[in-house]
Design an enzyme around this catalytic site. Structure first.
Site, PDB file in Angstrom:
ATOM      1  N   LYS A 239       0.834  -1.207   0.000  1.00 57.67           N
ATOM      2  CA  LYS A 239       0.000   0.000   0.000  1.00 57.67           C
ATOM      3  C   LYS A 239       0.869   1.257   0.000  1.00 57.67           C
ATOM      4  O   LYS A 239       0.640   2.178  -0.787  1.00 57.67           O
ATOM      5  CB  LYS A 239      -0.882  -0.004   1.259  1.00 57.67           C
ATOM      6  CG  LYS A 239      -1.476   1.341   1.600  1.00 57.67           C
ATOM      7  CD  LYS A 239      -2.322   1.305   2.851  1.00 57.67           C
ATOM      8  CE  LYS A 239      -1.594   1.477   4.162  1.00 57.67           C
ATOM      9  NZ  LYS A 239      -1.269   2.851   4.540  1.00 57.67           N
TER      10      LYS A 239
ATOM     11  N   ARG B  97      -4.073  10.764   4.828  1.00 54.93           N
ATOM     12  CA  ARG B  97      -2.975  11.729   4.868  1.00 54.93           C
ATOM     13  C   ARG B  97      -2.069  11.652   3.636  1.00 54.93           C
ATOM     14  O   ARG B  97      -1.501  12.655   3.222  1.00 54.93           O
ATOM     15  CB  ARG B  97      -2.115  11.495   6.101  1.00 54.93           C
ATOM     16  CG  ARG B  97      -2.812  11.723   7.397  1.00 54.93           C
ATOM     17  CD  ARG B  97      -1.837  11.527   8.516  1.00 54.93           C
ATOM     18  NE  ARG B  97      -0.639  12.333   8.279  1.00 54.93           N
ATOM     19  CZ  ARG B  97      -0.515  13.606   8.595  1.00 54.93           C
ATOM     20  NH1 ARG B  97      -1.495  14.212   9.209  1.00 54.93           N
ATOM     21  NH2 ARG B  97       0.590  14.260   8.333  1.00 54.93           N
TER      22      ARG B  97
ATOM     23  N   CYS C 171      -3.753  13.018  13.451  1.00 50.27           N
ATOM     24  CA  CYS C 171      -4.414  11.725  13.277  1.00 50.27           C
ATOM     25  C   CYS C 171      -4.186  10.876  14.507  1.00 50.27           C
ATOM     26  O   CYS C 171      -3.566  11.314  15.467  1.00 50.27           O
ATOM     27  CB  CYS C 171      -3.953  11.026  12.005  1.00 50.27           C
ATOM     28  SG  CYS C 171      -2.382  10.209  12.184  1.00 50.27           S
TER      29      CYS C 171
ATOM     30  N   ARG D 289       1.663  14.568  13.358  1.00 53.66           N
ATOM     31  CA  ARG D 289       2.065  14.363  11.965  1.00 53.66           C
ATOM     32  C   ARG D 289       2.046  15.633  11.105  1.00 53.66           C
ATOM     33  O   ARG D 289       1.234  15.767  10.190  1.00 53.66           O
ATOM     34  CB  ARG D 289       1.213  13.265  11.325  1.00 53.66           C
ATOM     35  CG  ARG D 289       1.377  11.941  12.046  1.00 53.66           C
ATOM     36  CD  ARG D 289       0.622  10.828  11.390  1.00 53.66           C
ATOM     37  NE  ARG D 289       1.294  10.326  10.214  1.00 53.66           N
ATOM     38  CZ  ARG D 289       0.791   9.372   9.429  1.00 53.66           C
ATOM     39  NH1 ARG D 289      -0.379   8.857   9.704  1.00 53.66           N
ATOM     40  NH2 ARG D 289       1.449   8.953   8.377  1.00 53.66           N
ATOM     41  N   PRO D 290       2.947  16.561  11.405  1.00 49.26           N
ATOM     42  CA  PRO D 290       3.010  17.784  10.598  1.00 49.26           C
ATOM     43  C   PRO D 290       3.529  17.510   9.178  1.00 49.26           C
ATOM     44  O   PRO D 290       4.038  16.421   8.898  1.00 49.26           O
ATOM     45  CB  PRO D 290       4.006  18.655  11.363  1.00 49.26           C
ATOM     46  CG  PRO D 290       4.844  17.704  12.150  1.00 49.26           C
ATOM     47  CD  PRO D 290       3.989  16.498  12.440  1.00 49.26           C
ATOM     48  N   VAL D 291       3.394  18.500   8.297  1.00 49.73           N
ATOM     49  CA  VAL D 291       3.953  18.374   6.934  1.00 49.73           C
ATOM     50  C   VAL D 291       4.992  19.468   6.677  1.00 49.73           C
ATOM     51  O   VAL D 291       5.268  19.821   5.542  1.00 49.73           O
ATOM     52  CB  VAL D 291       2.862  18.389   5.830  1.00 49.73           C
ATOM     53  CG1 VAL D 291       2.049  17.120   5.840  1.00 49.73           C
ATOM     54  CG2 VAL D 291       1.967  19.616   5.947  1.00 49.73           C
ATOM     55  N   ASP D 292       5.561  20.001   7.767  1.00 51.63           N
ATOM     56  CA  ASP D 292       6.514  21.106   7.628  1.00 51.63           C
ATOM     57  C   ASP D 292       7.720  20.742   6.763  1.00 51.63           C
ATOM     58  O   ASP D 292       8.233  21.579   6.014  1.00 51.63           O
ATOM     59  CB  ASP D 292       6.985  21.575   9.026  1.00 51.63           C
ATOM     60  CG  ASP D 292       7.592  20.446   9.850  1.00 51.63           C
ATOM     61  OD1 ASP D 292       7.029  19.332   9.835  1.00 51.63           O
ATOM     62  OD2 ASP D 292       8.637  20.659  10.496  1.00 51.63           O
ATOM     63  N   LEU D 293       8.179  19.496   6.819  1.00 52.79           N
ATOM     64  CA  LEU D 293       9.354  19.109   6.019  1.00 52.79           C
ATOM     65  C   LEU D 293       9.022  19.092   4.527  1.00 52.79           C
ATOM     66  O   LEU D 293       9.856  19.452   3.692  1.00 52.79           O
ATOM     67  CB  LEU D 293       9.871  17.741   6.452  1.00 52.79           C
ATOM     68  CG  LEU D 293      10.302  17.617   7.919  1.00 52.79           C
ATOM     69  CD1 LEU D 293      10.671  16.177   8.253  1.00 52.79           C
ATOM     70  CD2 LEU D 293      11.493  18.540   8.192  1.00 52.79           C
TER      71      LEU D 293
ATOM     72  N   ASP E 170       5.522   0.576  11.819  1.00 56.68           N
ATOM     73  CA  ASP E 170       4.283  -0.063  11.356  1.00 56.68           C
ATOM     74  C   ASP E 170       4.160  -1.526  11.792  1.00 56.68           C
ATOM     75  O   ASP E 170       3.153  -2.175  11.505  1.00 56.68           O
ATOM     76  CB  ASP E 170       4.169   0.030   9.818  1.00 56.68           C
ATOM     77  CG  ASP E 170       3.869   1.442   9.362  1.00 56.68           C
ATOM     78  OD1 ASP E 170       3.478   2.272  10.208  1.00 56.68           O
ATOM     79  OD2 ASP E 170       4.032   1.730   8.157  1.00 56.68           O
TER      80      ASP E 170
ATOM     81  N   ILE F 278       9.187   7.001  16.477  1.00 57.15           N
ATOM     82  CA  ILE F 278       8.736   7.703  15.259  1.00 57.15           C
ATOM     83  C   ILE F 278       7.484   8.546  15.514  1.00 57.15           C
ATOM     84  O   ILE F 278       7.443   9.717  15.132  1.00 57.15           O
ATOM     85  CB  ILE F 278       8.474   6.705  14.105  1.00 57.15           C
ATOM     86  CG1 ILE F 278       9.667   5.769  13.881  1.00 57.15           C
ATOM     87  CG2 ILE F 278       8.105   7.448  12.811  1.00 57.15           C
ATOM     88  CD1 ILE F 278      10.917   6.391  13.319  1.00 57.15           C
TER      89      ILE F 278
HETATM   90  C1  EPZ Z   1       4.776   6.808   6.173  1.00 60.25           C
HETATM   91  O1  EPZ Z   1       4.080   7.899   6.752  1.00 60.25           O
HETATM   92  C2  EPZ Z   1       3.803   5.648   6.127  1.00 60.25           C
HETATM   93  N1  EPZ Z   1       2.655   6.029   5.306  1.00 60.25           N
HETATM   94  C3  EPZ Z   1       3.384   5.285   7.537  1.00 60.25           C
HETATM   95  O2  EPZ Z   1       2.546   4.131   7.471  1.00 60.25           O
HETATM   96  C4  EPZ Z   1       4.625   4.945   8.355  1.00 60.25           C
HETATM   97  O3  EPZ Z   1       4.256   4.692   9.696  1.00 60.25           O
HETATM   98  C5  EPZ Z   1       5.617   6.111   8.325  1.00 60.25           C
HETATM   99  O4  EPZ Z   1       5.919   6.453   6.941  1.00 60.25           O
HETATM  100  C6  EPZ Z   1       6.933   5.807   9.016  1.00 60.25           C
HETATM  101  O5  EPZ Z   1       7.535   4.687   8.442  1.00 60.25           O
HETATM  102  C7  EPZ Z   1       2.748   5.978   3.993  1.00 60.25           C
HETATM  103  O6  EPZ Z   1       3.772   5.622   3.414  1.00 60.25           O
HETATM  104  C8  EPZ Z   1       1.530   6.314   3.207  1.00 60.25           C
HETATM  105  P1  EPZ Z   1       7.051  10.148   7.986  1.00 60.25           P
HETATM  106  P2  EPZ Z   1       4.657   9.380   6.662  1.00 60.25           P
HETATM  107  O7  EPZ Z   1       6.916  11.434   7.258  1.00 60.25           O
HETATM  108  O8  EPZ Z   1       5.371   9.558   5.388  1.00 60.25           O
HETATM  109  C9  EPZ Z   1       7.544  13.486  11.389  1.00 60.25           C
HETATM  110  C10 EPZ Z   1       0.635   2.807   7.934  1.00 60.25           C
HETATM  111  O9  EPZ Z   1       0.166   2.288   8.977  1.00 60.25           O
HETATM  112  N2  EPZ Z   1       7.362  14.473  10.319  1.00 60.25           N
HETATM  113  O10 EPZ Z   1       8.187   9.269   7.682  1.00 60.25           O
HETATM  114  O11 EPZ Z   1       3.564  10.316   7.003  1.00 60.25           O
HETATM  115  C11 EPZ Z   1       6.297  12.655  11.635  1.00 60.25           C
HETATM  116  O12 EPZ Z   1       5.375  13.325  12.462  1.00 60.25           O
HETATM  117  C12 EPZ Z   1       1.197   4.231   7.951  1.00 60.25           C
HETATM  118  O13 EPZ Z   1       0.645   2.223   6.832  1.00 60.25           O
HETATM  119  C13 EPZ Z   1       7.549  15.813  10.608  1.00 60.25           C
HETATM  120  O14 EPZ Z   1       7.860  16.191  11.756  1.00 60.25           O
HETATM  121  O15 EPZ Z   1       5.691   9.329   7.884  1.00 60.25           O
HETATM  122  C14 EPZ Z   1       6.889  11.414  12.260  1.00 60.25           C
HETATM  123  O16 EPZ Z   1       7.150  11.653  13.615  1.00 60.25           O
HETATM  124  C15 EPZ Z   1       0.980   4.945   9.245  1.00 60.25           C
HETATM  125  N3  EPZ Z   1       7.342  16.723   9.620  1.00 60.25           N
HETATM  126  C16 EPZ Z   1       8.208  11.250  11.501  1.00 60.25           C
HETATM  127  O17 EPZ Z   1       8.501  12.542  10.945  1.00 60.25           O
HETATM  128  C17 EPZ Z   1       6.997  16.358   8.338  1.00 60.25           C
HETATM  129  O18 EPZ Z   1       6.843  17.242   7.481  1.00 60.25           O
HETATM  130  C18 EPZ Z   1       8.191  10.227  10.370  1.00 60.25           C
HETATM  131  O19 EPZ Z   1       7.049  10.463   9.555  1.00 60.25           O
HETATM  132  C19 EPZ Z   1       6.839  14.988   8.050  1.00 60.25           C
HETATM  133  C20 EPZ Z   1       7.032  14.068   9.075  1.00 60.25           C
END
Ligand code: EPZ
Length: 429
Positions: free
Chosen positions: A22, A102, A126, A131-135, A316, A338
């Site tokens: 997925k 998301r 969520c 889960r911010p999107v600042d990066l 996950d 994480i």
């Molecule tokens: C992906 O989410 C997966 N989703 C998640 O799977 C998975 O848990 C996660 O990566 C970590 O492996 C998809 O691929 C669709 P991240 P993503 O950005 O990309 C912080 C599942 O159950 N962060 O790697 O959203 C964030 O809050 C899902 O299938 C920022 O601070 O995860 C987290 O603490 C749930 N700012 C960390 O980074 C940002 O702009 C890692 O998040 C982006 C993220």
């Protein structure tokens, strides 16, 4: 709302086919926005999240064709999607679709890169954290996009196109790496992404982008170098096997002290999970079609786990391992690094007799001889599946409510488990 009913205590025996990932499929689908030619993706799983992404892309103007039945997935049709973004008819991703998933934010990079503008709803918090999107936004800004947050929406503009840049992520993010990687493919000049995520899903996206004509170096490492192109072209690409589905069914075999062959797995992607299972006392062997996971007659013991970005132990898989460790001898410490709120399954597992104490980002799990069935519910996908796993091992009946979480990420879960002897059924409401 559907529920799942499980009569626990039966060791699983048989074979389970693993589907496409997925979390690889979602960014791959978003990548179709980068070209006006058809992108054909095979081995797509049948999941609610895939349908949600298809709806979102459809309202941006992407036209879908569906075809095929891939071997190894029970012969279900519709595994091949051809996505053609001949003309982008809208650059807005509305709140109503983004709030459901998301990963919708993955359209942001491709839209700005191809169209010079995008308006994407902010996803909001969520069940597993803020889960911010600042990066994602900082990366796009470094590529020259003007970003404004207004009325719950991200407004991104780059009327003269994006420009290559040297981007250093302060933290590893799967989604931000994917968004910037896609955007950089159509930016002018070279982009270097330092501290990029190395998850197999990111590599799968990168390989598909290369097939579409992108020039990317460093795939699988923490530094990705992209030389932007004027345009990308169509391609065909097969989605990687789902490593989290693989790990989840491996736990199903282990928690029931069963013996199951997982077919169509990519073993290199589950090293951390496999190592942990072996430490716990589970046997894993390679077969002609995949791996065999055996815990029948084995004495399983608790081990400590800490979630980390890939190639570390995946967040996950944390909830599923907690269910397993609730049934092993001795104590285990699970540390979640994480997401800040990913222990929502703990109170529900406790209702089934698990002994778990949470202290900040760590949980101490003390194994018990038997879990007992109970009505339970969870707030996200992996937490929900951990309750199904606990139910498979528990004495008596477990009813898992809010099955829609499971349908987002596990295809025909109850069918696959029942084929290995589990007493499990979906109760339709
Ligand atoms: C992906 O989410 C997966 N989703 C998640 O799977 C998975 O848990 C996660 O990566 C970590 O492996 C998809 O691929 C669709 P991240 P993503 O950005 O990309 C912080 C599942 O159950 N962060 O790697 O959203 C964030 O809050 C899902 O299938 C920022 O601070 O995860 C987290 O603490 C749930 N700012 C960390 O980074 C940002 O702009 C890692 O998040 C982006 C993220």
């Amino acid at each position: 709302m559907d529920r799942i009913r499980i009569e626990g205590g039966r060791p699983l025996k048989g074979q389970i086919a693993i589907g496409g990932a997925k979390n690889a499929a979602l960014p791959l689908m978003a990548a179709s926005l980068l070209t006006d030619e058809p992108l054909s993706l095979s081995n797509l799983p049948h999941l609610v999240d895939i349908a949600t992404m298809a709806n979102l892309l459809g309202q941006h103007g992407v036209i879908f064709g569906m075809d095929g039945s891939e071997a190894g997935n029970g012969g279900h049709a519709g595994r091949v999607f051809t996505l053609t973004a001949g003309e982008i008819t809208s650059t807005t991703a509305p709140y109503d679709l983004v709030r459901r998933m998301r990963a919708s934010v993955l359209v942001l990079g491709p839209l700005v890169a191809r169209m010079g503008q995008a308006k994407v709803s902010l996803p909001g918090g969520c069940a597993i954290g803020t889960r911010p999107v600042d990066l994602h936004l900082a990366g796009l800004a470094e590529l020259g996009a003007e970003i404004e947050l207004k009325e719950g929406y991200i407004h991104a503009r780059a009327p003269k196109g994006l420009k290559g840049a040297h981007i250093v992520f302060p933290k590893v993010s799967v989604g931000a790496t994917e968004n910037i990687l896609m955007a950089a493919c159509l930016a002018d000049g070279e982009t270097v992404i330092v501290n990029a995520a190395r998850e197999p899903e990111v590599c799968d996206l990168a390989r598909c982008l290369v097939a579409m004509g992108a020039e990317i170096e460093g795939i699988g490492t923490g530094t990705l170098t992209v030389v932007g192109e004027k345009r990308l072209h169509g391609a065909t690409h097969a989605v990687v096997p789902d490593r989290i589905e693989t790990g989840t069914f491996a736990i199903a075999a282990a928690i029931t002290r069963g013996d199951v062959e997982l077919v169509g797995v990519e073993r290199a992607h589950i090293e951390a999970v496999e190592k942990t299972l072996i430490e716990i006392g589970v046997e894993i062997a390679e077969t002609a079609k995949g791996i065999r996971v055996k815990a029948e007659g084995n004495d399983l013991v608790g081990v400590d786990i800490m979630t980390e970005p890939y190639p570390g132990f995946p967040t996950d898989m944390q909830a599923q391992f907690m269910a397993l460790l609730a049934t092993t001898k001795g104590a285990a410490m699970i540390t979640e690094t994480i997401f800040e709120n990913r222990f929502m399954h703990v109170p529900e597992l406790a209702r089934m007799g698990a002994r778990v104490n949470v202290h900040g980002a760590s949980a101490i799990v003390r194994g018990v001889p038997h879990l007992s069935g109970a009505p339970v519910m969870a707030t996200d996908l992996r937490a929900s599946v951990s309750l199904v796993l606990a139910g498979l091992a528990a004495r008596g009946e477990t009813i898992v409510n809010r099955v829609y979480h499971l349908d987002r990420g596990y295809e025909r879960l109850e069918e696959k488990l029942a084929a290995c002897g589990a007493r499990i059924e979906r109760l339709k409401d």
